[in-house]
Design an enzyme around this catalytic site. Structure first.
Site, PDB file in Angstrom:
ATOM      1  CB  SER A 259      -0.934   0.005   1.218  1.00 49.98           C
ATOM      2  OG  SER A 259      -0.302   0.569   2.333  1.00 49.98           O
ATOM      3  N   GLY A 260       0.156   2.382  -0.166  1.00 46.59           N
ATOM      4  CA  GLY A 260       0.810   3.681  -0.112  1.00 46.59           C
ATOM      5  C   GLY A 260       0.801   4.304   1.265  1.00 46.59           C
ATOM      6  CG  ASP A 261      -0.805   5.996   4.893  1.00 49.20           C
ATOM      7  OD1 ASP A 261      -0.090   5.787   5.907  1.00 49.20           O
ATOM      8  OD2 ASP A 261      -1.360   7.084   4.678  1.00 49.20           O
ATOM      9  CG  ASP A 262       0.591   3.673   8.694  1.00 51.04           C
ATOM     10  OD1 ASP A 262       1.803   3.813   8.458  1.00 51.04           O
ATOM     11  OD2 ASP A 262      -0.084   4.525   9.298  1.00 51.04           O
TER      12      ASP A 262
END
Length: 477
Positions: A259-262
C-alpha cells in the site's frame, strides 16, 4: 426491468418446492433454475446461512459497465427478511459488477466467487454523503463530511464478507487524482466500513485500489479479518490496509498488504473529539502479516489514538521495503494512552527504521487543540527481531515533560548500511537485552539477559471457531 429475486434453502432441492415456498411470500423463481448436485462449495464462517440467492437473481449485469447499485440494494433489502430465519447468503458470481455504495444487513453473508469482481463506481452520485465520524469531528480530506464506503454497514450483528478469492476493486485513481488536485469537498470513501456492529468476519478476498483506507471497522467488537490480499500503488495517498478504530476483541491473521500508507493502523479518535467519545481500541491480536510500504509503517499505533489503545499482541511479521516496523504515532493534544503493546518475531528486509516512535505527529482537526492533553505511552515491548539492510536502527522521540516509559527491547539483531548514528533517542525510558547494534543510553542493557514479556493468555476472539458452511451452485436451462 429488474427481474424478481429467487431464493433457496440449500437443504431443499427442486423447482416445484421453491416455487411454492417463495410464492407464499410474494417472490418468484425464474423458470429453468436448478441446483447442480455435485457442485457443492465449502467455506469457513462464523455462521452458516439457511437461505441463498445470487446477485443475478435481482437483475444484476456483470459486464463491468452497467450500474448494479440498485441490484445490490434490492438483493440485500429482500434478504434482510431472513435475519431471524437462519440468515441469508448473497453469492456474487463470476463477472465484473459495477456498483456504488451499498449497505449490508445482519445475519448476512456476502460471498464473492472466484473471478467475481466488484467494481467501485466513479460516479459520485452513487456515493451517499455522511457527517464526519463523531470521534474525528471533521473529515480527513475535507471538513464537509464524508462519502459512504463502497460496502457499508452500521448497527449490525453477524456479518460475513468472504469468498473464493474474489476481488473488490475500488477504482481509486479517480479519487486519488481529485485528492492531489485538492478538489474534494468530502472525505474519500473507504472500501469496506462496518460501524457500531459486532460479530464481523472479512476473509479470503483480494482488495485493490481503494479510494482511501481499505478495511475500517469502527466502534465495533468481535472481529475476524483473515486471508486478505490488499494491493494499492505504493504512491497512492492514504491507502491504509486494515484500520481497526475504537474496536474491541479483534483478530487479524494471514494477510498480505502492499500500500501507499500503513499496512495496519490501529486508531481510536482524533484529539478532543476522540477524548470525548472515549472508546478505546483494545484486545487486538495480529499474526502472520506481510507488508510492503516504502513510505509508511507495517503497523502503526495512532496517530489518532485519543480514545486510547491497549492490549495489542503482535507476532510473526514480515516486512520488505517498508519505512518502519511497528510504529507509535502521537502528539500533544491527543491525550489518552498507548500501553501494554507486545511485539515478538519480526523478519525485516530493507527498512529505514526498525523502531520508530513519534511524539510530534502534528496533524490536528482544529488548530486550537488542548496543549494539556498529553498522551501516556508506556509498556511497549519488542522481542525476537532480525533486520537486514537497515538505514537507522531506531528513532525514538517522546514528548518533553511527557516521556515514553517502560520500553523493553530484547533479542534483536540489526544489520545496517553505512556508519550513521544508529539510535536517536529523546524523552524515553526503558531497558534492553541482547540488542545489536548497541542501543542509546536511555535504553541501557541489563547484564543478565532476558526476554521482554508477551502474554500467555488468549483473547476471547482467539477462541472463536469458524464453522464449515456449504452452498451449491445453480445453472439455468
Amino acid at each position: 426491468m429488474m427481474s424478481c429475486p429467487k431464493l433457496r434453502n440449500p437443504n431443499v432441492f427442486g423447482v416445484i418446492f421453491l416455487v411454492v415456498l417463495l410464492g407464499s411470500i410474494g417472490v418468484k423463481v425464474a423458470e429453468g433454475r436448478v441446483t447442480r448436485g455435485n457442485d457443492q462449495h465449502e467455506y469457513p464462517a462464523i455462521n452458516c446461512r439457511k437461505h441463498i440467492a445470487y446477485l443475478t437473481d435481482f437483475g444484476a449485469v456483470g459486464d463491468g459497465k452497467t450500474s448494479n447499485t440498485k441490484a445490490f440494494e434490492y438483493a440485500i433489502r429482500n434478504l434482510s427478511q431472513y435475519a431471524n430465519d437462519g440468515g441469508a447468503l448473497l453469492v456474487v458470481p463470476p463477472g465484473k459488477w459495477l456498483t456504488g455504495s451499498f449497505n449490508l444487513t445482519s445475519h448476512f453473508t456476502l460471498f464473492l466467487q472466484n473471478h467475481a469482481v466488484i467494481l467501485g463506481s466513479q460516479d459520485e452520485s452513487e456515493w451517499p454523503s455522511f457527517p464526519a465520524l463523531p470521534s474525528y469531528g471533521k473529515g480527513r480530506d475535507a471538513t464537509d463530511g464524508r462519502f459512504s464506503s463502497l460496502i457499508f454497514g452500521t448497527n449490525l450483528t453477524d456479518v460475513v464478507i468472504t469468498g473464493f478469492n474474489g476481488t473488490i476493486d475500488g477504482q481509486g485513481s479517480y479519487w486519488w487524482n481529485k485528492f492531489h488536485k485538492d478538489e474534494l469537498k468530502l472525505t474519500r470513501p473507504y472500501l469496506i466500513e462496518i460501524m457500531f456492529s459486532n460479530q464481523i468476519q472479512i476473509s479470503n478476498l483480494t482488495l485493490i485500489n481503494s479510494p482511501s483506507w481499505f478495511v475500517h471497522p469502527i466502534y465495533s467488537s468481535d472481529i475476524i479479518i483473515h486471508g486478505l490480499n490488499i494491493i494499492a500503488p505504493i504512491d497512492s495517498p492514504n491507502t491504509d490496509g486494515i484500520n481497526p478504530d475504537s474496536c474491541t476483541n479483534v483478530k487479524i491473521e494471514d494477510c498480505q498488504i502492499t500500500s501507499g500508507d500503513d499496512c495496519v493502523a490501529i486508531k481510536s479518535g482524533w484529539d478532543d473529539y476522540g477524548i470525548k467519545f472515549g472508546m478505546p481500541s483494545q484486545h487486538i491480536v495480529i499474526r502472520r502479516l506481510k507488508c510492503i510500504s516504502p513510505d509508511s509503517a507495517m503497523i502503526a499505533l495512532g496517530s489518532e489514538m485519543s480514545g486510547g489503545i491497549k492490549d495489542v499482541r503482535i507476532e510473526d511479521l514480515t516486512a520488505i521495503n517498508t519505512q518502519s516496523a511497528v510504529r507509535i504515532k502521537t502528539a500533544v493534544g491527543r491525550g489518552a494512552y498507548v500501553k501494554d503493546i507486545f511485539v515478538r518475531g519480526m523478519n525485516l528486509q530493507t527498512m529505514k527504521y526498525v523502531f520508530w516512535m513519534t511524539g510530534s505527529y502534528g496533524s490536528h482537526p482544529d488548530p486550537n487543540f488542548n496543549p494539556k492533553a498529553l498522551p501516556n505511552i508506556t509498556g511497549i515491548n519488542y522481542s525476537n527481531v532480525i533486520a537486514e539492510n537497515v538505514t537507522y536502527s531506531a528513532r525514538l522521540d517522546g514528548i518533553s515533560n511527557d516521556p515514553f516509559t517502560d520500553i523493553c527491547i530484547s533479542n534483536v539483531t540489526i544489520h545496517t548500511v553505512g556508519k550513521k548514528l544508529q539510535w536517536n533517542c529523546t524523552d524515553i525510558q526503558g531497558v534492553t537485552s541482547n540488542v545489536v547494534p548497541k542501543p542509546c543510553e536511555l535504553l541501557p542493557e541489563k547484564e543478565e539477559k532476558f526476554s521482554c514479556p508477551f502474554p500467555d493468555d488468549k483473547l476471547p476472539i482467539e477462541s472463536v471457531e469458524l464453522k464449515t458452511c456449504y452452498f451449491r451452485s445453480v445453472s439455468y436451462f
